[in-house]
Design an enzyme around this catalytic site. Structure first.
Site, PDB file in Angstrom:
ATOM      1  N   LYS A 111      57.286  15.449   5.138  1.00  0.00           N
ATOM      2  CA  LYS A 111      57.851  16.021   6.366  1.00  0.00           C
ATOM      3  C   LYS A 111      58.632  14.956   7.136  1.00  0.00           C
ATOM      4  O   LYS A 111      59.700  15.228   7.697  1.00  0.00           O
ATOM      5  CB  LYS A 111      56.725  16.604   7.234  1.00  0.00           C
ATOM      6  CG  LYS A 111      56.027  17.797   6.591  1.00  0.00           C
ATOM      7  CD  LYS A 111      56.958  18.993   6.437  1.00  0.00           C
ATOM      8  CE  LYS A 111      56.316  20.181   5.770  1.00  0.00           C
ATOM      9  NZ  LYS A 111      57.227  21.313   5.608  1.00  0.00           N
ATOM     10  N   TYR A 166      51.815  14.703   1.912  1.00  0.00           N
ATOM     11  CA  TYR A 166      52.354  15.872   2.622  1.00  0.00           C
ATOM     12  C   TYR A 166      53.058  15.431   3.907  1.00  0.00           C
ATOM     13  O   TYR A 166      54.212  15.802   4.167  1.00  0.00           O
ATOM     14  CB  TYR A 166      51.217  16.854   2.932  1.00  0.00           C
ATOM     15  CG  TYR A 166      51.616  17.943   3.887  1.00  0.00           C
ATOM     16  CD1 TYR A 166      52.407  18.997   3.466  1.00  0.00           C
ATOM     17  CD2 TYR A 166      51.218  17.904   5.220  1.00  0.00           C
ATOM     18  CE1 TYR A 166      52.797  19.992   4.348  1.00  0.00           C
ATOM     19  CE2 TYR A 166      51.600  18.886   6.108  1.00  0.00           C
ATOM     20  CZ  TYR A 166      52.390  19.933   5.675  1.00  0.00           C
ATOM     21  OH  TYR A 166      52.781  20.899   6.558  1.00  0.00           O
ATOM     22  N   ASP A 198      62.592  33.404  -1.109  1.00  0.00           N
ATOM     23  CA  ASP A 198      61.273  32.875  -1.474  1.00  0.00           C
ATOM     24  C   ASP A 198      61.179  32.943  -2.997  1.00  0.00           C
ATOM     25  O   ASP A 198      61.716  33.872  -3.604  1.00  0.00           O
ATOM     26  CB  ASP A 198      60.170  33.745  -0.841  1.00  0.00           C
ATOM     27  CG  ASP A 198      58.849  33.016  -0.707  1.00  0.00           C
ATOM     28  OD1 ASP A 198      58.397  32.811   0.433  1.00  0.00           O
ATOM     29  OD2 ASP A 198      58.264  32.656  -1.751  1.00  0.00           O
ATOM     30  N   SER A 247      55.524  18.925  10.755  1.00  0.00           N
ATOM     31  CA  SER A 247      54.064  18.981  10.875  1.00  0.00           C
ATOM     32  C   SER A 247      53.540  17.832  11.722  1.00  0.00           C
ATOM     33  O   SER A 247      54.118  16.732  11.741  1.00  0.00           O
ATOM     34  CB  SER A 247      53.455  18.875   9.482  1.00  0.00           C
ATOM     35  OG  SER A 247      52.072  18.680   9.570  1.00  0.00           O
ATOM     36  N   THR A 275      31.723  23.983   3.013  1.00  0.00           N
ATOM     37  CA  THR A 275      31.443  22.553   3.143  1.00  0.00           C
ATOM     38  C   THR A 275      32.258  21.995   4.292  1.00  0.00           C
ATOM     39  O   THR A 275      33.474  22.201   4.346  1.00  0.00           O
ATOM     40  CB  THR A 275      31.809  21.802   1.843  1.00  0.00           C
ATOM     41  OG1 THR A 275      31.093  22.402   0.774  1.00  0.00           O
ATOM     42  CG2 THR A 275      31.456  20.326   1.932  1.00  0.00           C
ATOM     43  N   GLY A 287      54.038  32.578  -1.873  1.00  0.00           N
ATOM     44  CA  GLY A 287      54.131  33.630  -0.859  1.00  0.00           C
ATOM     45  C   GLY A 287      53.819  34.986  -1.469  1.00  0.00           C
ATOM     46  O   GLY A 287      53.567  35.096  -2.670  1.00  0.00           O
TER      47      GLY A 287
HETATM   48  N1  UFG Z   1      37.747  21.554   6.960  1.00  0.00           N
HETATM   49  C1  UFG Z   1      36.428  21.545   6.552  1.00  0.00           C
HETATM   50  N2  UFG Z   1      36.068  22.317   5.491  1.00  0.00           N
HETATM   51  C2  UFG Z   1      36.954  23.117   4.818  1.00  0.00           C
HETATM   52  C3  UFG Z   1      38.305  23.129   5.251  1.00  0.00           C
HETATM   53  C4  UFG Z   1      38.671  22.328   6.324  1.00  0.00           C
HETATM   54  O1  UFG Z   1      35.595  20.838   7.121  1.00  0.00           O
HETATM   55  O2  UFG Z   1      36.553  23.780   3.860  1.00  0.00           O
HETATM   56  C5  UFG Z   1      38.156  20.714   8.088  1.00  0.00           C
HETATM   57  C6  UFG Z   1      39.185  19.672   7.696  1.00  0.00           C
HETATM   58  O3  UFG Z   1      38.577  18.519   7.192  1.00  0.00           O
HETATM   59  C7  UFG Z   1      39.905  19.450   9.014  1.00  0.00           C
HETATM   60  C8  UFG Z   1      39.821  20.815   9.708  1.00  0.00           C
HETATM   61  O4  UFG Z   1      38.783  21.515   9.043  1.00  0.00           O
HETATM   62  O5  UFG Z   1      39.195  18.537   9.776  1.00  0.00           O
HETATM   63  C9  UFG Z   1      41.084  21.609   9.584  1.00  0.00           C
HETATM   64  O6  UFG Z   1      41.462  21.630   8.219  1.00  0.00           O
HETATM   65  P1  UFG Z   1      42.609  22.569   7.644  1.00  0.00           P
HETATM   66  O7  UFG Z   1      42.645  22.342   6.169  1.00  0.00           O
HETATM   67  O8  UFG Z   1      42.419  23.947   8.150  1.00  0.00           O
HETATM   68  O9  UFG Z   1      43.923  22.018   8.326  1.00  0.00           O
HETATM   69  P2  UFG Z   1      44.519  20.529   8.334  1.00  0.00           P
HETATM   70  O10 UFG Z   1      44.211  19.950   9.673  1.00  0.00           O
HETATM   71  O11 UFG Z   1      44.109  19.741   7.165  1.00  0.00           O
HETATM   72  O12 UFG Z   1      46.051  20.807   8.097  1.00  0.00           O
HETATM   73  C10 UFG Z   1      46.788  21.678   8.907  1.00  0.00           C
HETATM   74  C11 UFG Z   1      47.982  22.166   8.137  1.00  0.00           C
HETATM   75  C12 UFG Z   1      48.870  21.014   7.806  1.00  0.00           C
HETATM   76  C13 UFG Z   1      49.203  20.235   9.035  1.00  0.00           C
HETATM   77  C14 UFG Z   1      47.970  19.863   9.806  1.00  0.00           C
HETATM   78  C15 UFG Z   1      48.358  19.236  11.092  1.00  0.00           C
HETATM   79  O13 UFG Z   1      47.588  22.804   6.933  1.00  0.00           O
HETATM   80  O14 UFG Z   1      50.049  21.524   7.258  1.00  0.00           O
HETATM   81  O15 UFG Z   1      47.204  21.021  10.039  1.00  0.00           O
HETATM   82  O16 UFG Z   1      47.305  19.267  11.998  1.00  0.00           O
HETATM   83  F1  UFG Z   1      49.835  19.100   8.713  1.00  0.00           F
END
Ligand code: UFG
Length: 329
Positions: free
Chosen positions: A145, A141, A32, A117, A205, A37
């Site tokens: 992948k 992103y 790493d 992903s 938010t 990390g």
């Molecule tokens: N969300 C909010 N507010 C926040 C953060 C997230 O409303 O402050 C929402 C996002 O819009 C989304 C959901 O919560 O609808 C989940 O968001 P995350 O950021 O927790 O996760 P993502 O779905 O964006 O991404 C994750 C991984 C990625 C992967 C993806 C596949 O981080 O690596 O899941 O589902 F590609």
């Protein structure tokens, strides 16, 4: 027992998988660059601080340690950041992997488990996504992948590299065995941010309530990190046992909206989550839910944590222990 190199082994999923492999008797070497990390996640596992773009250093390590297989986590993971800085994502995620693959070829290491992903799929019409659904990433992103998966398919054919790509849905929770959990800096993921809102009282938010879903917020498949780690072990065993290259979804098959996750947090913590509605976040598909039948059928995977409340409970335990946490020795 076989020796496994774990790249990105100081990260969230990487460290939990590295400790699982060690507990099951595998030899483990963690690599790493510690740019994202945490050293404390590694504990006493053998560790080399290096970036996977350093091909000669990797060749040396793979040969010296007589590595049998690589589990490759090292990558950037934020969908939003990838939209803002696509070049960073292509050079780190694709460039870093190409360097690793070159090193593996030189050191004659023929087995790889790759952190892919659900972002390779983008928005789909189906209620849940099987592995043969069309690829349609909606963020850089996801593109990175998919590019790596394409390279792996080619190397299977031309170089005899056997690989399994695991397409994660939304990894979350903390690992009861190692005590490790999610500590991204900055944190962008929903569950830790909801817990932070509970603890600090500062509203989170929610990114959009105008999606074509039941309550208007995005739907995701939240899979517990310990179950995700187990999927890596099964994939590795399959490859080391002579299995063919393949790709698997890793998710529970059940979708939850952002507001449903928020309610689960309220149930677990017994507190109200302060929140405000905001606009959509770029790169977010409306619905991403896994069809994980193939993983269950072919690799015999079965999630230990199938219920969202149980998953959130482990994330809450981790959040509550902040500051007084004991890391693995
Ligand atoms: N969300 C909010 N507010 C926040 C953060 C997230 O409303 O402050 C929402 C996002 O819009 C989304 C959901 O919560 O609808 C989940 O968001 P995350 O950021 O927790 O996760 P993502 O779905 O964006 O991404 C994750 C991984 C990625 C992967 C993806 C596949 O981080 O690596 O899941 O589902 F590609």
């Amino acid at each position: 027992m076989p020796k496994i190199l774990v790249t990105g082994g100081a990260g969230y999923i990487g460290s939990i998988t590295a400790h699982l492999l060690a507990r099951r008797g595998y030899g483990v070497v963690v690599v790493d660059d510690l740019s994202r990390g945490h050293q404390h996640n590694i504990g006493s596992l053998p560790f080399e601080k290096l970036n996977v773009v350093d091909t000669p250093a990797l060749v040396g390590l793979l040969s010296l340690e007589h590595v049998d297989a690589v589990v490759h986590f090292a990558a950037y993971l934020s969908v939003g950041e990838s939209v803002a800085k696509p070049e960073l994502y292509f050079s780190n995620n694709v460039g870093g992997t190409l360097s690793l693959l070159n090193a593996m070829a030189k050191a004659q290491v023929k087995h790889l488990v790759f952190s892919s992903s659900a972002a390779v799929y983008g928005t789909q019409e189906l209620p849940s996504i099987p592995e043969d659904a069309p690829f349609a990433p909606v963020s850089p992103y996801g593109e990175t992948k998919l590019m790596v998966e394409n390279v792996l398919r080619s190397l299977d054919r031309y170089s005899g590299l056997r690989s399994i790509a695991l397409r994660y849905f939304n990894a979350c929770g903390s690992d009861p065995e190692s005590g490790l959990g999610e500590e991204h800096e900055p944190e962008t993921h929903l569950i830790p941010l909801l817990l932070k809102a509970v603890v600090t009282g500062n509203p989170i938010t929610i990114f959009g309530d105008d999606y074509d879903t039941q309550d208007g917020t995005c739907i995701r498949d939240y899979v517990h990190v310990a179950d995700l780690a187990e999927a890596h072990l099964l994939a590795l065993e399959k490859l080391l046992g002579g299995g063919a290259s393949d790709a698997f979804n890793v998710g529970t098959g059940v979708g939850h909206s952002v507001l449903q996750v928020l309610r689960a947090i309220e149930e677990v913590t017994g507190r109200t989550v302060p929140y405000e509605m905001g606009p959509r976040r770029a790169g977010d598909p409306a619905v991403l839910v896994a069809n994980s039948d193939k993983l269950q059928r072919v690799l015999g995977w079965k999630p230990r944590f199938a219920d969202l409340v149980d998953i959130v409970e482990t994330a809450w335990q981790f959040e509550k222990n902040k500051g007084k946490r004991e890391y693995p020795k």
